[in-house]
Design a protein around this motif. Structure first.
Motif, PDB file in Angstrom:
ATOM      1  N   PRO A 148       0.832  -1.209   0.000  1.00  0.00           N
ATOM      2  CA  PRO A 148       0.000   0.000   0.000  1.00  0.00           C
ATOM      3  C   PRO A 148       0.862   1.251   0.000  1.00  0.00           C
ATOM      4  N   PRO A 149       0.448   2.263  -0.742  1.00  0.00           N
ATOM      5  CA  PRO A 149       1.236   3.502  -0.778  1.00  0.00           C
ATOM      6  C   PRO A 149       1.315   4.157   0.585  1.00  0.00           C
ATOM      7  N   LYS A 150       2.460   4.741   0.864  1.00  0.00           N
ATOM      8  CA  LYS A 150       2.620   5.434   2.133  1.00  0.00           C
ATOM      9  C   LYS A 150       1.807   6.721   2.127  1.00  0.00           C
ATOM     10  N   PRO A 151       1.246   7.105   3.288  1.00  0.00           N
ATOM     11  CA  PRO A 151       0.455   8.339   3.343  1.00  0.00           C
ATOM     12  C   PRO A 151       1.314   9.553   3.033  1.00  0.00           C
ATOM     13  N   ALA A 152       0.672  10.575   2.521  1.00  0.00           N
ATOM     14  CA  ALA A 152       1.391  11.800   2.190  1.00  0.00           C
ATOM     15  C   ALA A 152       2.041  12.384   3.436  1.00  0.00           C
ATOM     16  N   LYS A 153       3.249  12.908   3.268  1.00  0.00           N
ATOM     17  CA  LYS A 153       3.963  13.474   4.400  1.00  0.00           C
ATOM     18  C   LYS A 153       3.347  14.812   4.793  1.00  0.00           C
ATOM     19  N   THR A 154       3.367  15.066   6.067  1.00  0.00           N
ATOM     20  CA  THR A 154       2.898  16.345   6.572  1.00  0.00           C
ATOM     21  C   THR A 154       3.743  16.723   7.776  1.00  0.00           C
ATOM     22  N   SER A 155       3.555  17.892   8.300  1.00  0.00           N
ATOM     23  CA  SER A 155       4.352  18.355   9.435  1.00  0.00           C
ATOM     24  C   SER A 155       3.530  18.259  10.716  1.00  0.00           C
ATOM     25  N   PRO A 156       4.209  18.264  11.874  1.00  0.00           N
ATOM     26  CA  PRO A 156       3.481  18.233  13.156  1.00  0.00           C
ATOM     27  C   PRO A 156       2.550  19.425  13.355  1.00  0.00           C
ATOM     28  N   ASN A 157       2.737  20.472  12.539  1.00  0.00           N
ATOM     29  CA  ASN A 157       1.898  21.667  12.689  1.00  0.00           C
ATOM     30  C   ASN A 157       0.417  21.362  12.498  1.00  0.00           C
ATOM     31  N   ILE A 158       0.116  20.296  11.753  1.00  0.00           N
ATOM     32  CA  ILE A 158      -1.282  19.972  11.483  1.00  0.00           C
ATOM     33  C   ILE A 158      -2.038  19.622  12.772  1.00  0.00           C
ATOM     34  N   LEU A 159      -1.291  19.150  13.793  1.00  0.00           N
ATOM     35  CA  LEU A 159      -1.922  18.824  15.072  1.00  0.00           C
ATOM     36  C   LEU A 159      -2.509  20.051  15.742  1.00  0.00           C
ATOM     37  N   PHE A 160      -1.970  21.223  15.397  1.00  0.00           N
ATOM     38  CA  PHE A 160      -2.411  22.465  16.029  1.00  0.00           C
ATOM     39  C   PHE A 160      -3.277  23.303  15.091  1.00  0.00           C
ATOM     40  N   SER A 161      -3.699  22.693  13.999  1.00  0.00           N
ATOM     41  CA  SER A 161      -4.583  23.393  13.075  1.00  0.00           C
ATOM     42  C   SER A 161      -5.985  23.480  13.664  1.00  0.00           C
ATOM     43  N   LYS A 162      -6.830  24.292  13.068  1.00  0.00           N
ATOM     44  CA  LYS A 162      -8.188  24.485  13.561  1.00  0.00           C
ATOM     45  C   LYS A 162      -8.949  23.170  13.623  1.00  0.00           C
ATOM     46  N   LYS A 163      -8.674  22.272  12.693  1.00  0.00           N
ATOM     47  CA  LYS A 163      -9.396  20.998  12.617  1.00  0.00           C
ATOM     48  C   LYS A 163      -9.020  20.052  13.748  1.00  0.00           C
ATOM     49  N   PHE A 164      -7.752  20.078  14.181  1.00  0.00           N
ATOM     50  CA  PHE A 164      -7.268  19.076  15.125  1.00  0.00           C
ATOM     51  C   PHE A 164      -6.876  19.609  16.491  1.00  0.00           C
ATOM     52  N   ILE A 165      -6.942  20.913  16.720  1.00  0.00           N
ATOM     53  CA  ILE A 165      -6.433  21.473  17.971  1.00  0.00           C
ATOM     54  C   ILE A 165      -7.197  20.955  19.185  1.00  0.00           C
ATOM     55  N   VAL A 166      -8.511  20.782  19.082  1.00  0.00           N
ATOM     56  CA  VAL A 166      -9.302  20.315  20.237  1.00  0.00           C
ATOM     57  C   VAL A 166      -8.957  18.868  20.590  1.00  0.00           C
TER      58      VAL A 166
END
Length: 322
Positions: free
Chosen positions: A268-286
């Motif tokens: 299976p293809p590896k998921p697209a790389k992203t940075s840890p900053n996404i954890l603090f985005s509006k979608k995931f901060i809570v």
């Protein structure tokens, strides 16, 4: 598989729970038991270690906490590196190295007579302790069929808690023995109590760290009995070895070997790389804040309170044994 493309996960799920599954499960759970013992042994022995290092200090509470801190720092570093290294060199090789590593560097702690020596080896050993946890979790996820994975992983990770319990069950009677267990090695210590009176004990806590070196032997067991996961072979591009590993699973399941064509093995293809900053985005901060808070409180209860409560209990009149 009859000329059709296949994945490692499909084969693992098709074979179900088998002898290989149970072998890997018990190898991993014992790795976690040793891992849990090695960490919690300092919380079991820290009052006695503190009296050995600072016999003239009647209230060594803050100093006792520092004994635990160094191992936690090592675990943070090891947890960050262990999973990454297992992706590069393999689950089996990295887990074997980590287990032998923390056993090897727990051994010198038995000979410590001051904080600097103890803390240095505690920090280094903690690196191996922290490395084991992500590797064991990964091996579970790559070895156990998806339907049974949740139960096996839960029970397997409870092995670390069993190690914590074992550290107390083994350490308490050893540390409170009123005679030297290993002669001059477990030397007599005279220390001050909070009321100014003096008391004596024997540094039998050293034996607990000798026991903590047993993972050196267990690492050798892993080397000879643990198998590399076919998932890792496949993700590393070693398709022929992945197919051989799948054949081994078939034999363990009592099934006749199938010819697995390496060219038909799909990764299976590896998921697209992203940075840890996404954890603090509006979608995931809570959810990030919620999970971090819950984990912080849990770790504080398990590790922080265990490091400090012995001194508090002693201060209100309980004996070390109690």
């Amino acid at each position: 598989m009859n000329g059709k493309e296949f994945t490692v996960s499909e084969v693992v799920d098709h074979l179900g729970v088998n002898g290989h599954t149970w072998l890997m499960f018990f190898l991993m759970i014992f790795a976690m038991i040793f891992d849990g013992y090695d960490f919690m042994v300092v919380n079991t022995t820290n009052l006695f270690v503190a009296h050995t290092f600072w016999p003239d200090n009647p209230n060594p509470g803050a100093l006792m906490g520092s004994l635990t801190t160094w191992g936690l720092l090592g675990m943070v570093l090891g947890g960050a590196v262990g999973g990454i290294m297992s992706d590069k060199i393999g689950r089996k090789k990295m887990l074997t190295i980590a287990v032998i590593f923390y056993g090897l560097f727990t051994l010198p702690q038995a000979f410590a007579n001051d904080l600097v020596f103890f803390a240095a080896f505690r920090l280094i050993a903690g690196f191996g302790v922290g490395s084991c946890i992500p590797i064991v979790t990964t091996v579970f996820s790559e070895t156990i069929p998806s339907k049974q994975r949740g139960v096996f992983v839960t029970i397997g990770m409870a092995g670390m808690v069993a190690g914590w319990v074992l550290a107390g069950v083994v350490g308490n009677p050893i540390c409170n023995t009123a005679t030297p267990i290993l002669g001059g090695f477990t030397n007599e210590v005279t220390y001050l109590n909070a009321d100014g009176s003096s008391a004596t004990m024997y540094a039998n806590w050293r034996l607990c760290y000798l026991i903590g070196a047993l993972p050196i032997i267990y690492g050798i067991v892993l080397h000879f009995f643990m198998h590399e996961t076919p998932h890792w072979y496949a993700n590393a591009g070693r398709m022929e070895e992945a197919c051989k590993a799948l054949n081994h699973l078939q034999r363990s399941a009592g099934q006749e070997e199938t010819h697995f064509d390496p060219k038909l093995l799909v990764v299976p293809p590896k998921p697209a790389k992203t940075s840890p900053n996404i954890l603090f985005s509006k979608k995931f901060i809570v959810p990030t804040a919620a999970i971090w808070t819950a984990y912080f409180v849990g770790q504080f209860c398990v590790y922080g309170m265990n490091a400090w409560l012995p001194t508090w209990f002693k201060g209100i009149g309980y004996t070390p044994s109690e």
